[in-house]
Scaffold this active site. Structure first.
Site, PDB file in Angstrom:
ATOM      1  N   LYS A 210     -10.022  68.859 -10.115  1.00  0.00           N
ATOM      2  CA  LYS A 210      -9.698  68.181 -11.347  1.00  0.00           C
ATOM      3  C   LYS A 210      -8.198  67.938 -11.454  1.00  0.00           C
ATOM      4  O   LYS A 210      -7.739  67.060 -12.179  1.00  0.00           O
ATOM      5  CB  LYS A 210     -10.102  69.069 -12.532  1.00  0.00           C
ATOM      6  CG  LYS A 210     -11.559  69.416 -12.570  1.00  0.00           C
ATOM      7  CD  LYS A 210     -11.803  70.483 -13.655  1.00  0.00           C
ATOM      8  CE  LYS A 210     -13.221  70.962 -13.592  1.00  0.00           C
ATOM      9  NZ  LYS A 210     -13.393  72.263 -14.277  1.00  0.00           N
ATOM     10  N   GLY A 211      -7.427  68.742 -10.729  1.00  0.00           N
ATOM     11  CA  GLY A 211      -5.980  68.794 -10.927  1.00  0.00           C
ATOM     12  C   GLY A 211      -5.250  67.471 -10.790  1.00  0.00           C
ATOM     13  O   GLY A 211      -4.253  67.231 -11.464  1.00  0.00           O
TER      14      GLY A 211
ATOM     15  N   GLU B 235      -3.007  64.172  -4.495  1.00  0.00           N
ATOM     16  CA  GLU B 235      -3.162  65.596  -4.807  1.00  0.00           C
ATOM     17  C   GLU B 235      -2.176  66.011  -5.894  1.00  0.00           C
ATOM     18  O   GLU B 235      -1.122  65.408  -6.050  1.00  0.00           O
ATOM     19  CB  GLU B 235      -2.908  66.437  -3.541  1.00  0.00           C
ATOM     20  CG  GLU B 235      -4.137  67.087  -2.949  1.00  0.00           C
ATOM     21  CD  GLU B 235      -4.816  68.137  -3.840  1.00  0.00           C
ATOM     22  OE1 GLU B 235      -4.759  68.063  -5.070  1.00  0.00           O
ATOM     23  OE2 GLU B 235      -5.430  69.046  -3.270  1.00  0.00           O
ATOM     24  N   ASP B 236      -2.519  67.049  -6.603  1.00  0.00           N
ATOM     25  CA  ASP B 236      -1.604  67.593  -7.602  1.00  0.00           C
ATOM     26  C   ASP B 236      -0.542  68.459  -6.925  1.00  0.00           C
ATOM     27  O   ASP B 236       0.643  68.340  -7.201  1.00  0.00           O
ATOM     28  CB  ASP B 236      -2.363  68.386  -8.676  1.00  0.00           C
ATOM     29  CG  ASP B 236      -3.335  69.412  -8.104  1.00  0.00           C
ATOM     30  OD1 ASP B 236      -3.492  69.493  -6.856  1.00  0.00           O
ATOM     31  OD2 ASP B 236      -3.944  70.141  -8.898  1.00  0.00           O
TER      32      ASP B 236
ATOM     33  N   ASP C  40      -0.172  73.681  -1.470  1.00  0.00           N
ATOM     34  CA  ASP C  40       0.264  75.072  -1.474  1.00  0.00           C
ATOM     35  C   ASP C  40       0.136  75.586  -0.038  1.00  0.00           C
ATOM     36  O   ASP C  40       1.021  75.366   0.786  1.00  0.00           O
ATOM     37  CB  ASP C  40      -0.617  75.803  -2.491  1.00  0.00           C
ATOM     38  CG  ASP C  40      -0.219  77.242  -2.742  1.00  0.00           C
ATOM     39  OD1 ASP C  40       0.932  77.587  -2.464  1.00  0.00           O
ATOM     40  OD2 ASP C  40      -1.070  78.010  -3.224  1.00  0.00           O
TER      41      ASP C  40
ATOM     42  N   LYS D 125       4.743  72.969  -2.394  1.00  0.00           N
ATOM     43  CA  LYS D 125       5.339  74.313  -2.277  1.00  0.00           C
ATOM     44  C   LYS D 125       5.408  74.648  -0.787  1.00  0.00           C
ATOM     45  O   LYS D 125       4.534  75.347  -0.266  1.00  0.00           O
ATOM     46  CB  LYS D 125       4.424  75.346  -2.969  1.00  0.00           C
ATOM     47  CG  LYS D 125       4.536  75.391  -4.471  1.00  0.00           C
ATOM     48  CD  LYS D 125       4.042  76.719  -5.049  1.00  0.00           C
ATOM     49  CE  LYS D 125       2.595  76.671  -5.429  1.00  0.00           C
ATOM     50  NZ  LYS D 125       2.162  77.795  -6.303  1.00  0.00           N
TER      51      LYS D 125
ATOM     52  N   ASP E 211      -3.759  73.792 -13.692  1.00  0.00           N
ATOM     53  CA  ASP E 211      -4.286  74.764 -14.665  1.00  0.00           C
ATOM     54  C   ASP E 211      -3.937  76.202 -14.325  1.00  0.00           C
ATOM     55  O   ASP E 211      -3.630  76.539 -13.184  1.00  0.00           O
ATOM     56  CB  ASP E 211      -5.812  74.661 -14.727  1.00  0.00           C
ATOM     57  CG  ASP E 211      -6.472  75.243 -13.476  1.00  0.00           C
ATOM     58  OD1 ASP E 211      -6.191  74.737 -12.371  1.00  0.00           O
ATOM     59  OD2 ASP E 211      -7.234  76.222 -13.598  1.00  0.00           O
TER      60      ASP E 211
HETATM   61  P1  IMP Z   1      -3.977  74.873  -0.997  1.00  0.00           P
HETATM   62  O1  IMP Z   1      -5.313  74.631  -0.356  1.00  0.00           O
HETATM   63  O2  IMP Z   1      -3.537  76.297  -0.868  1.00  0.00           O
HETATM   64  O3  IMP Z   1      -2.914  73.907  -0.558  1.00  0.00           O
HETATM   65  O4  IMP Z   1      -4.176  74.779  -2.545  1.00  0.00           O
HETATM   66  C1  IMP Z   1      -4.269  73.620  -3.194  1.00  0.00           C
HETATM   67  C2  IMP Z   1      -4.894  73.826  -4.560  1.00  0.00           C
HETATM   68  O5  IMP Z   1      -4.594  75.106  -5.140  1.00  0.00           O
HETATM   69  C3  IMP Z   1      -4.282  72.827  -5.491  1.00  0.00           C
HETATM   70  O6  IMP Z   1      -4.945  71.592  -5.434  1.00  0.00           O
HETATM   71  C4  IMP Z   1      -4.381  73.512  -6.830  1.00  0.00           C
HETATM   72  O7  IMP Z   1      -5.643  73.252  -7.411  1.00  0.00           O
HETATM   73  C5  IMP Z   1      -4.261  74.986  -6.505  1.00  0.00           C
HETATM   74  N1  IMP Z   1      -2.881  75.475  -6.736  1.00  0.00           N
HETATM   75  C6  IMP Z   1      -1.963  75.823  -5.806  1.00  0.00           C
HETATM   76  N2  IMP Z   1      -0.808  76.212  -6.358  1.00  0.00           N
HETATM   77  C7  IMP Z   1      -0.981  76.110  -7.694  1.00  0.00           C
HETATM   78  C8  IMP Z   1      -0.113  76.358  -8.837  1.00  0.00           C
HETATM   79  O8  IMP Z   1       1.069  76.744  -8.743  1.00  0.00           O
HETATM   80  N3  IMP Z   1      -0.680  76.125 -10.063  1.00  0.00           N
HETATM   81  C9  IMP Z   1      -1.956  75.692 -10.233  1.00  0.00           C
HETATM   82  N4  IMP Z   1      -2.788  75.445  -9.194  1.00  0.00           N
HETATM   83  C10 IMP Z   1      -2.310  75.649  -7.943  1.00  0.00           C
HETATM   84 MG    MG Z   2      -6.232  70.594  -6.731  1.00  0.00          MG
END
Ligand code: IMP
Ligand code: MG
Length: 178
Positions: A41-42, A97-98, A101, A129, A157
């Site tokens: 949803k982000g 993407e929002d 990470d 990040k 969120d």
């Molecule tokens: P990844 O797979 O670790 O890159 O994570 C991506 C997803 O984790 C993002 O699309 C977000 O939904 C969530 N996420 C990662 N960091 C944050 C944050 O600081 N705040 C809120 N959601 C986060």
């Molecule tokens: Mg997301």
């Protein structure tokens, strides 16, 4: 756990950057139609703001994935909750993407999308990040690189709350005294 919320990136700064990135995307995709994939949803808030400012034709589809549990630590498991409605074959796919990470979500999605034979796949993210990256990801358009903090707002969120904040905020947990 008690926490405070403070502003990391104010609304005006986000708006300005979204306009800049939209202009760059419009230039890069001149003469093409963008098939914009919004990751629910982000990304929904960012995807709408971005799409409104792109000047080439845009079609939109949605996918819902979940990798975070209820807290601030990723479970590491990417679960598809809703697949795309349309095929990707021959389309110029722009994933929106929002936040990136660890990169696990996108590594998984890019691999999946490539099997569907799109003409091209590019990636646009509101936030990055880089310190926490586990999977290497090539990002084509980044609005802001941020430090390793848990952020909310503009679609992001904390326990499903605060997505509607118009700015990017940071959650600071208050140390409990014993
Ligand atoms: P990844 O797979 O670790 O890159 O994570 C991506 C997803 O984790 C993002 O699309 C977000 O939904 C969530 N996420 C990662 N960091 C944050 C944050 O600081 N705040 C809120 N959601 C986060
Ligand atoms: Mg997301």
């Amino acid at each position: 756990m008690e926490y405070n919320i403070s502003v990391l990136i104010p609304e005006e700064e986000v708006d300005k950057k979204v306009r800049e990135i939209a202009a760059k995307i419009s230039e890069d995709y001149a003469g093409k139609t963008i098939h914009l994939i919004c990751i629910l949803k982000g990304s929904v808030f960012f995807a709408c703001e971005l799409a409104k400012r792109i000047t080439v034709p845009v079609t939109i589809d949605f996918m819902s994935v979940s990798s975070y549990g209820a807290g601030t630590k990723s479970s590491g498991v990417v679960r598809m909750v809703k697949d795309l409605d349309e095929p990707l074959e021959g389309k110029h796919v722009l994933i929106v993407e929002d936040i990136i990470d660890t990169g696990r979500t996108l590594a998984h999605l890019i691999e999946l999308f490539q099997t569907r034979k799109p003409a091209s796949v590019k990636l646009c993210t509101l936030l990055d990040k880089p310190e926490r990256r586990i999977k290497p990801i090539e990002v084509d358009y980044t609005c802001f690189q941020i430090p390793d903090k848990f952020v909310i707002g503009y679609g992001l969120d904390y326990d499903q709350k605060y997505r509607n904040l118009p700015y990017i905020g940071v959650v600071e947990f208050v140390e409990e005294e014993n």
